[in-house]
Design an enzyme around this catalytic site. Structure first.
Site, mmCIF file in Angstrom:
data_model
loop_
_atom_site.group_PDB
_atom_site.id
_atom_site.type_symbol
_atom_site.label_atom_id
_atom_site.label_comp_id
_atom_site.label_asym_id
_atom_site.label_seq_id
_atom_site.Cartn_x
_atom_site.Cartn_y
_atom_site.Cartn_z
ATOM 1 N N HIS A 130 9.048 1.243 0.551
ATOM 2 C CA HIS A 130 7.904 2.120 0.306
ATOM 3 C C HIS A 130 6.634 1.304 0.153
ATOM 4 O O HIS A 130 6.595 0.343 -0.604
ATOM 5 C CB HIS A 130 8.117 2.948 -0.963
ATOM 6 N N LYS A 190 10.237 10.116 -5.973
ATOM 7 C CA LYS A 190 10.589 10.441 -4.587
ATOM 8 C C LYS A 190 11.628 9.463 -4.051
ATOM 9 O O LYS A 190 12.544 9.836 -3.325
ATOM 10 C CB LYS A 190 9.331 10.434 -3.705
ATOM 11 N N ASP A 198 6.369 16.544 -8.095
ATOM 12 C CA ASP A 198 5.347 15.638 -7.555
ATOM 13 C C ASP A 198 4.393 16.380 -6.632
ATOM 14 O O ASP A 198 3.195 16.089 -6.622
ATOM 15 C CB ASP A 198 5.997 14.455 -6.821
ATOM 16 N N ARG A 247 -3.620 16.081 -9.403
ATOM 17 C CA ARG A 247 -4.270 14.782 -9.652
ATOM 18 C C ARG A 247 -5.395 14.550 -8.657
ATOM 19 O O ARG A 247 -6.445 14.003 -8.992
ATOM 20 C CB ARG A 247 -3.239 13.656 -9.540
ATOM 21 N N SER A 297 5.229 9.038 -9.635
ATOM 22 C CA SER A 297 5.123 9.807 -8.383
ATOM 23 C C SER A 297 5.950 9.130 -7.286
ATOM 24 O O SER A 297 6.775 9.758 -6.622
ATOM 25 C CB SER A 297 3.645 9.888 -7.978
HETATM 26 N N1 URA Z 1 1.570 7.430 -3.305
HETATM 27 C C1 URA Z 1 2.297 8.385 -3.948
HETATM 28 O O1 URA Z 1 3.291 8.883 -3.433
HETATM 29 N N2 URA Z 1 1.906 8.750 -5.175
HETATM 30 C C2 URA Z 1 0.834 8.227 -5.787
HETATM 31 O O2 URA Z 1 0.545 8.601 -6.900
HETATM 32 C C3 URA Z 1 0.077 7.247 -5.111
HETATM 33 C C4 URA Z 1 0.483 6.853 -3.863
#
Ligand code: URA
Length: 440
Positions: free
Chosen positions: A82, A187, A161, A168, A183
């Site tokens: 990621h 995931k 999220d 946010r 966040s």
């Molecule tokens: N990428 C994400 O998935 N969440 C965040 O808060 C920032 C970058």
């Protein structure tokens, strides 16, 4: 329990318990807690922070707010990667095929572009026919056959999220370390891989602008991953300067394919090899040096390129576009942006370059905007390069000439040209494991 009391507690710097965090997340997802109360809580978290225990509890509650993917029907170690988001960051298209070519499975869910940063799903959709929405069974089947599949998030994955991120985004609370960590990691945990390698970007084009904040974010995420029973490490990589030369969807797919054919830019190749080595190491394939050597071998002998072709074909894409990149439709208009003075490129604001590409419609200004796959930027001069007045710094590509004015202005403002040759830059600053940060 009352949300009001939890907001009050966090406002005064208190730590929320696991039960309080569960109450808050379940209540928010069900609609029992309204946006205005959650907005106040997000701002309280932004200013008061969260300790490691709270951040882990928040991540786990968010991950369990929807489906948890079970990848056990796919044999062997599954590894995910990621990136926290960057400009010209196309490493998934390179590292995925490299590790899959070496027998480590990649069952990856990726996202779309966010703000000035690009997203893998938008890039893949520039390949004619490529399906990013794949039913779960078929997704598993593609991973079993080719070693890799990359799809958009499907089903009811981490609904907490989805709601929190949207909130946010409009309450100026994106750039909070515990909120970013929870966040991203919620995931990653819900997506089900055994190993997770994090590419935490640092610099002007990243969410984290300083190395110190990037290391703090990486340490938090690695500790959450390990705490949840996954193998997890992170690299801190540069995002003061865009990665590679291409910014924009089909332009980045072409550059990725070229890199897998041994003709890619040095920075992109090196960062990709280091990430791939980290993924192989996480999968237990040996120490970092051995894994780097394995990654380099499949990149050089064409096996990783063949794996990309197999994945594209399995997901319905036309592989001839990857084999012959000149088949990708070219944007009808091109503008060369010329250097206003002679000197050396002493700075490139990566965020500004990303915004310029969004102005050309390579990314979205609003959530539902359509993007133009062929639009974007090819950088001709990068950090450290000598440049003569009037020489082309970058080429802009768009489907509408009217977009060039603002994009050119933004790009020119991103380049800093000085008389002295600047010092060397690093592409990789640190490696973060459960034992701490190793600075390079
Ligand atoms: N990428 C994400 O998935 N969440 C965040 O808060 C920032 C970058």
């Amino acid at each position: 329990m009352r949300m009001y009391d939890l907001i009050e507690k966090k406002k005064r710097g208190g730590a929320l318990s696991r039960e309080e965090i569960r109450f808050m997340i379940q209540g928010y997802v069900s609609g029992a807690i309204p946006d205005y109360q959650m907005s106040a809580m997000l701002m309280a978290i932004y200013f008061s922070g969260m300790d490691d225990e709270e951040t882990t509890a928040l991540t786990l509650e968010m991950a369990h707010s929807g489906d948890m993917v079970d990848l056990s029907p796919i044999q062997g170690f599954k590894v995910d990667k990621h990136s926290t988001g960057g400009v010209g960051d196309k490493t998934t298209l390179i590292v995925g095929p490299i590790v899959a070519a070496l027998g480590v499975r990649v069952a990856k869910m990726s996202g779309r572009g966010l703000g000035h940063t690009g997203g893998t799903i938008d890039k893949l959709e520039s390949i004619p026919g490529f399906q990013t929405s794949v039913p779960r069974e078929e997704f598993f089947d593609i991973v079993k056959r080719t070693g890799i599949a990359v799809a958009g998030q499907s089903g009811n994955l981490v609904p907490a999220d989805k709601k929190l991120y949207a909130l946010r985004d409009v309450t100026a609370t994106v750039d909070s370390i515990p909120l970013i960590a929870s966040s991203i990691m919620s995931k990653k945990l819900a997506a089900g891989s055994d190993g997770i390698v994090l590419d935490v970007k640092t610099g002007s084009g990243a969410f984290m602008k300083t190395l110190e904040d990037s290391v703090t974010l990486a340490r938090k995420m690695v500790s959450i991953g390990i705490g949840a029973g996954r193998a997890c490490t992170a690299l801190i990589t540069d995002m003061d300067v865009p990665l590679g030369f291409a910014i924009g969807n089909s332009l980045e797919v072409i550059e990725s394919a070229e890199t897998l054919r041994g003709r890619g830019p040095e920075d992109l190749k090196e960062v990709s090899l280091r990430l791939a080595a980290e993924m192989l190491h996480t999968a237990g394939r040996g120490d970092a040096g051995t894994c780097y050597g394995m990654a380099l071998e499949v990149l050089e002998d064409g096996r990783a390129f063949d794996t990309l072709l197999a994945m594209v074909e399995a997901q319905g894409g036309d592989r001839s576009f990857i084999e012959n990149p000149e088949r990708f439709p070219k944007a009808p208009f091109m503008l060369g942006v010329k250097a206003p003075e002679s000197g050396y490129v002493a700075g490139m604001d990566a965020e500004g370059c990303g915004v310029a590409s969004v102005l050309l419609k390579a990314g979205r200004s609003k959530k539902d905007d359509a993007i133009d796959s062929s639009a974007g930027i090819i950088l001709k001069k990068k950090y450290g390069d000598a440049v003569e007045k009037g020489e082309v710094l970058a080429e802009l590509y768009a489907s509408d000439e009217a977009l060039f004015g603002a994009a050119k202005e933004r790009l020119l403002a991103s380049y800093r040209i000085e008389g002295e040759k600047p010092g060397e830059r690093k592409w990789i600053y640190a490696r973060v494991t459960g034992d701490g940060a190793e600075m390079f």
